[in-house]
Design an enzyme around this catalytic site. Sequence first.
Site, PDB file in Angstrom:
ATOM      1  N   CYS A 119       0.861  -1.181   0.000  1.00 15.72           N
ATOM      2  CA  CYS A 119       0.000   0.000   0.000  1.00 15.72           C
ATOM      3  C   CYS A 119       0.895   1.228   0.000  1.00 15.72           C
ATOM      4  O   CYS A 119       2.098   1.128   0.258  1.00 15.72           O
ATOM      5  CB  CYS A 119      -0.900   0.009   1.235  1.00 15.72           C
ATOM      6  SG  CYS A 119      -2.270   1.184   1.091  1.00 15.72           S
ATOM      7  N   CYS A 121      -0.101   4.289   1.671  1.00 16.76           N
ATOM      8  CA  CYS A 121      -0.461   5.311   2.664  1.00 16.76           C
ATOM      9  C   CYS A 121       0.616   5.581   3.700  1.00 16.76           C
ATOM     10  O   CYS A 121       0.700   6.683   4.233  1.00 16.76           O
ATOM     11  CB  CYS A 121      -1.785   4.979   3.344  1.00 16.76           C
ATOM     12  SG  CYS A 121      -1.792   3.412   4.228  1.00 16.76           S
ATOM     13  N   LYS A 195     -12.336  -4.874   2.303  1.00 11.32           N
ATOM     14  CA  LYS A 195     -11.779  -3.966   3.309  1.00 11.32           C
ATOM     15  C   LYS A 195     -12.690  -2.755   3.455  1.00 11.32           C
ATOM     16  O   LYS A 195     -12.912  -2.016   2.499  1.00 11.32           O
ATOM     17  CB  LYS A 195     -10.371  -3.537   2.906  1.00 11.32           C
ATOM     18  CG  LYS A 195      -9.734  -2.576   3.903  1.00 11.32           C
ATOM     19  CD  LYS A 195      -8.290  -2.277   3.542  1.00 11.32           C
ATOM     20  CE  LYS A 195      -7.697  -1.242   4.490  1.00 11.32           C
ATOM     21  NZ  LYS A 195      -6.307  -0.925   4.147  1.00 11.32           N
ATOM     22  N   ARG A 205      -3.222   3.945  12.468  1.00  8.28           N
ATOM     23  CA  ARG A 205      -2.771   5.170  11.798  1.00  8.28           C
ATOM     24  C   ARG A 205      -1.841   5.964  12.699  1.00  8.28           C
ATOM     25  O   ARG A 205      -0.936   6.629  12.217  1.00  8.28           O
ATOM     26  CB  ARG A 205      -3.980   5.973  11.317  1.00  8.28           C
ATOM     27  CG  ARG A 205      -4.697   5.203  10.199  1.00  8.28           C
ATOM     28  CD  ARG A 205      -5.937   5.914   9.682  1.00  8.28           C
ATOM     29  NE  ARG A 205      -6.670   5.007   8.785  1.00  8.28           N
ATOM     30  CZ  ARG A 205      -7.868   5.268   8.279  1.00  8.28           C
ATOM     31  NH1 ARG A 205      -8.457   6.419   8.567  1.00  8.28           N
ATOM     32  NH2 ARG A 205      -8.454   4.395   7.480  1.00  8.28           N
ATOM     33  N   ARG A 217     -11.028   7.745   3.474  1.00 10.04           N
ATOM     34  CA  ARG A 217     -10.741   6.703   2.485  1.00 10.04           C
ATOM     35  C   ARG A 217     -12.016   6.125   1.868  1.00 10.04           C
ATOM     36  O   ARG A 217     -12.010   5.029   1.319  1.00 10.04           O
ATOM     37  CB  ARG A 217      -9.950   5.575   3.147  1.00 10.04           C
ATOM     38  CG  ARG A 217      -8.646   6.000   3.810  1.00 10.04           C
ATOM     39  CD  ARG A 217      -7.676   4.824   3.865  1.00 10.04           C
ATOM     40  NE  ARG A 217      -6.607   4.943   4.834  1.00 10.04           N
ATOM     41  CZ  ARG A 217      -5.621   5.828   4.784  1.00 10.04           C
ATOM     42  NH1 ARG A 217      -5.568   6.726   3.813  1.00 10.04           N
ATOM     43  NH2 ARG A 217      -4.673   5.827   5.696  1.00 10.04           N
ATOM     44  N   GLU A 233     -16.522  -7.717  -4.525  1.00  8.50           N
ATOM     45  CA  GLU A 233     -15.091  -7.412  -4.360  1.00  8.50           C
ATOM     46  C   GLU A 233     -14.269  -8.704  -4.322  1.00  8.50           C
ATOM     47  O   GLU A 233     -13.217  -8.804  -4.944  1.00  8.50           O
ATOM     48  CB  GLU A 233     -14.865  -6.629  -3.062  1.00  8.50           C
ATOM     49  CG  GLU A 233     -15.153  -5.136  -3.166  1.00  8.50           C
ATOM     50  CD  GLU A 233     -14.061  -4.393  -3.936  1.00  8.50           C
ATOM     51  OE1 GLU A 233     -13.063  -5.006  -4.346  1.00  8.50           O
ATOM     52  OE2 GLU A 233     -14.232  -3.174  -4.128  1.00  8.50           O
ATOM     53  N   LYS A 248     -11.740  -7.542   6.442  1.00  5.31           N
ATOM     54  CA  LYS A 248     -11.143  -6.641   7.426  1.00  5.31           C
ATOM     55  C   LYS A 248     -12.046  -5.446   7.658  1.00  5.31           C
ATOM     56  O   LYS A 248     -12.495  -4.861   6.673  1.00  5.31           O
ATOM     57  CB  LYS A 248      -9.785  -6.188   6.874  1.00  5.31           C
ATOM     58  CG  LYS A 248      -9.103  -5.146   7.706  1.00  5.31           C
ATOM     59  CD  LYS A 248      -7.871  -4.655   7.017  1.00  5.31           C
ATOM     60  CE  LYS A 248      -7.326  -3.491   7.800  1.00  5.31           C
ATOM     61  NZ  LYS A 248      -6.332  -2.759   7.094  1.00  5.31           N
ATOM     62  N   SER A 274      -6.413  -2.923  14.599  1.00  5.31           N
ATOM     63  CA  SER A 274      -5.837  -2.220  15.742  1.00  5.31           C
ATOM     64  C   SER A 274      -6.892  -1.758  16.748  1.00  5.31           C
ATOM     65  O   SER A 274      -6.693  -1.862  17.956  1.00  5.31           O
ATOM     66  CB  SER A 274      -5.015  -1.032  15.246  1.00  5.31           C
ATOM     67  OG  SER A 274      -5.808  -0.180  14.431  1.00  5.31           O
ATOM     68  N   TYR A 313      -2.848  -8.687  16.519  1.00  9.92           N
ATOM     69  CA  TYR A 313      -1.783  -8.176  17.387  1.00  9.92           C
ATOM     70  C   TYR A 313      -1.673  -9.020  18.649  1.00  9.92           C
ATOM     71  O   TYR A 313      -0.719  -8.889  19.392  1.00  9.92           O
ATOM     72  CB  TYR A 313      -2.052  -6.701  17.722  1.00  9.92           C
ATOM     73  CG  TYR A 313      -2.164  -5.867  16.454  1.00  9.92           C
ATOM     74  CD1 TYR A 313      -1.013  -5.444  15.795  1.00  9.92           C
ATOM     75  CD2 TYR A 313      -3.396  -5.558  15.887  1.00  9.92           C
ATOM     76  CE1 TYR A 313      -1.093  -4.717  14.610  1.00  9.92           C
ATOM     77  CE2 TYR A 313      -3.493  -4.838  14.708  1.00  9.92           C
ATOM     78  CZ  TYR A 313      -2.343  -4.420  14.074  1.00  9.92           C
ATOM     79  OH  TYR A 313      -2.420  -3.721  12.903  1.00  9.92           O
TER      80      TYR A 313
HETATM   81  C1  PBG Z   1      -2.913   0.206   4.849  1.00  8.08           C
HETATM   82  C2  PBG Z   1      -3.496  -0.542   5.985  1.00  8.08           C
HETATM   83  C3  PBG Z   1      -4.251  -0.076   7.069  1.00  8.08           C
HETATM   84  C4  PBG Z   1      -4.445  -1.161   7.910  1.00  8.08           C
HETATM   85  C5  PBG Z   1      -3.828  -2.253   7.312  1.00  8.08           C
HETATM   86  N1  PBG Z   1      -3.276  -1.856   6.113  1.00  8.08           N
HETATM   87  C6  PBG Z   1      -4.721   1.280   7.395  1.00  8.08           C
HETATM   88  C7  PBG Z   1      -5.802   1.906   6.631  1.00  8.08           C
HETATM   89  O1  PBG Z   1      -6.346   1.368   5.670  1.00  8.08           O
HETATM   90  O2  PBG Z   1      -6.075   3.058   6.981  1.00  8.08           O
HETATM   91  C8  PBG Z   1      -5.149  -1.138   9.218  1.00  8.08           C
HETATM   92  C9  PBG Z   1      -4.799  -2.229  10.162  1.00  8.08           C
HETATM   93  C10 PBG Z   1      -5.233  -2.026  11.564  1.00  8.08           C
HETATM   94  O3  PBG Z   1      -5.991  -1.119  11.924  1.00  8.08           O
HETATM   95  O4  PBG Z   1      -4.777  -2.836  12.389  1.00  8.08           O
HETATM   96  N2  PBG Z   1      -3.836   0.718   3.946  1.00  8.08           N
END
Ligand code: PBG
Length: 323
Positions: A119, A121, A195, A205, A217, A233, A248, A274, A313
């Site tokens: 990715c 970001c 996602k 983040r 996003r 998807e 996710k 997270s 985690y």
């Molecule tokens: C990258 C990405 C993200 C997460 C995994 N890959 C952040 C997002 O999409 O903003 C989030 C993982 C998490 O919250 O544990 N795009």
Amino acid sequence: MFPENRPRRLRANETMRRMIRETHVRANDLIYPIFIKEGNSLTEPIIAMPGQNRYSPDRLPALAKDIVSLGIPAVLLFGIPSRKDSYGTGAHKKDGVVQQGIRRIKDVAPDLMVITDVCLCEYTDHGHCGILDEKNEVMNDDTLEVLAQVALSHAKAGCDMVAPSDMMDGRVGIIRDALDEGGFEHLPIMSYAVKYASAFYGPFREAAGSTPAFGDRKSYQMDPANVREALREARADVEEGADIIMVKPALPYLDVIRVVADEFDEPLCAYQVSGEYAMIKAAAAQGWILEEACMLESITSIKRAGADMIITYFARELSRVLS
Ligand code: PBG
């Protein structure tokens, strides 16, 4: 009539409960996410994710050995570069932070499966997952070229699987082509197929410094209200060559995990994100819930819903409890 049927007979003691248990969580099911930060001798605690750290590449060998000793088969790598730009070029540098991390881990733990998050970001100064046009909209097709370069650079550094998480249309196909042309036709793709644009990514983040500088996003990640869209998807990614598909976040989307599991034969991964981790940690720190029991129950629920593997985690803590 008094009930003939007494379900409690099968719950009478732990031995009986063990015999009729339908869902089992094993260390084998778990994937541990790692944040790698450019630098040296760094083990930086992530405030919003108690127990998790950002590690510099030189700290990875010890961590990798610990993960192997716990019986966890795989890690998922995220990079935090020292410099960002509007094109996210740091994501595909030969000696980028993830590329360094892959080599460090594979040196000491050749059998540990190294999966890389693909990715932009974490590498763009604006924090979006793609390249922007003059109106600050994320350009789909221009972003695909960069993502393909990122995936190929991870493959060249020695990763075992790439996991595109950007949610651009067509990225799995473009990445498959790039890998095949680069001689990596055997490298599998685990796509973040389903996602959602979730508020539960907040702590991530903070950890990765990837909060969008403006906007959100929602033009590329999915609306939490939708489930038929999840099937579209997933189908698109499978048709483009995804080997493993992912849903996710996990716990707020157990129904989505279930329908995707029923509909597709591909192995299914779910990401306990997270915010899901932080909620359990925070409430447990207050003494309001039991951390270990809630950790186990949440992971069991995600498996029961149909996930074959879970990114979490909690992977290390959980493996300790399970052994
Ligand atoms: C990258 C990405 C993200 C997460 C995994 N890959 C952040 C997002 O999409 O903003 C989030 C993982 C998490 O919250 O544990 N795009």
